[in-house]
Design a protein around this motif. Structure first.
Motif, short mmCIF file in Angstrom:
data_model
loop_
_atom_site.label_atom_id
_atom_site.label_comp_id
_atom_site.label_asym_id
_atom_site.label_seq_id
_atom_site.Cartn_x
_atom_site.Cartn_y
_atom_site.Cartn_z
N GLU A 100 -3.54 4.91 -3.13
CA GLU A 100 -2.48 4.77 -2.14
C GLU A 100 -2.54 5.96 -1.18
O GLU A 100 -3.07 7.02 -1.51
N ARG A 101 -1.97 5.75 -0.01
CA ARG A 101 -2.01 6.79 1.00
C ARG A 101 -1.37 8.08 0.49
O ARG A 101 -1.77 9.19 0.84
N ASP A 102 -0.38 7.89 -0.36
CA ASP A 102 0.34 8.99 -0.96
C ASP A 102 -0.54 9.95 -1.76
O ASP A 102 -0.18 11.09 -2.01
N ASP A 128 0.82 -1.21 0.00
CA ASP A 128 0.00 0.00 0.00
C ASP A 128 0.85 1.25 0.00
O ASP A 128 0.38 2.34 -0.22
N ASN A 129 2.12 1.07 0.25
CA ASN A 129 3.04 2.21 0.31
C ASN A 129 2.71 3.15 1.45
O ASN A 129 3.09 4.31 1.44
N ASP A 130 1.94 2.69 2.44
CA ASP A 130 1.64 3.54 3.59
C ASP A 130 2.92 4.03 4.24
O ASP A 130 3.05 5.19 4.60
N ARG A 160 -8.11 2.29 0.29
CA ARG A 160 -7.35 1.17 -0.27
C ARG A 160 -8.18 0.41 -1.30
O ARG A 160 -7.70 0.06 -2.37
N ALA A 218 4.62 6.64 2.30
CA ALA A 218 3.93 7.91 2.09
C ALA A 218 4.48 9.02 2.95
O ALA A 218 4.60 10.16 2.49
#
Ligand code: SF4
Length: 223
Positions: A112-114, A27-29, A107, A32
């Motif tokens: 993505e959180r970004d 998720d790249n959390d 999600r 981010a």
């Protein structure tokens, strides 16, 4: 978005199975928070102002201010109402159950959180989670306005009644504000209204509509 994504989203809104399947999904959390770029000084100045703010009576009862979180160059700006008890304690917006649901919505929609910055109309918690008062919103408005200026989002997602009413200067029910694209203030930033996750937790039948709202928002972003 295709139907499998929609199914995934709907599952995420209420079925544990989605969470199990999602366990290994990147998720790249974590990445981010490292994605901020550009000059930090306007943000630091603004954050300083907010953390010491005594413009309205809420300063007296807060544990801390809740400024906002996410990518400061995000395309999406999610704006909620005000900190609740969990947010007041932790200093971040949308934590607790409503925050978890918002994260799952994001999600499952493939964001993505970004891609997102999250904040609230008010930066301090109203006692007993009462609605923000007009004088409190007016006192806090400059901070939100400055955040919007700095982020320059491509889309604002107004989450819940309080956010929608204050951003659009209307008292039309959320159910009638949904489903079309509004524009925020002089800058004319496209704005989509959806239900607050806390409301969705109380009214699970409305969850399906939040999928439609996110789709509409996606269409605006992808234009
Ligand atoms: S709610 Fe906003 S205006 Fe009121 S004290 Fe907190 S930061 Fe200041």
């Amino acid at each position: 978005m295709n139907s499998s994504l929609r199914d995934e989203y709907l599952e995420a809104m209420g079925i544990r199975q989605w969470l199990l399947r999602d366990k290994g999904r990147p998720d790249n959390d974590a990445a981010a928070s490292a994605s901020q770029s550009g000059d930090d000084s306007p943000w630091l100045a603004l954050q300083d102002l907010v953390s010491g703010c005594t413009r309205c009576a809420l300063h007296a009862t807060r544990t801390q201010t809740v400024f906002g979180t996410g990518n400061r160059s995000a395309d999406w700006l999610v704006i909620g109402e005000a900190p609740g008890a969990d947010e007041d304690r932790q200093g971040e917006p949308f934590v607790g159950r409503a925050g978890q649901l918002l994260t799952e919505m994001r999600r499952a929609a493939g964001l993505e959180r970004d891609a997102v910055y999250i904040t609230n109309i008010l930066k301090c918690r109203p006692p007993n989670n009462r609605d923000p008062q007009p004088d409190e919103v007016a006192s806090c408005h400059d901070y939100l306005e400055r955040q919007i200026e700095l982020i320059e989002p491509r889309l604002i997602l107004a989450v819940g009644r309080i956010a929608a009413h204050n951003l659009l200067q209307t008292d039309t029910p959320v159910g009638r504000l949904r489903g079309r694209v509004h524009h925020y203030g002089a800058s004319g930033i496209p704005l989509v209204v959806t239900y607050h996750p806390a409301y969705l937790l109380r009214s699970p039948l409305e969850k399906r509509k939040s999928w439609d709202d996110l789709q509409l928002a996606m269409q605006v972003i992808n234009r």
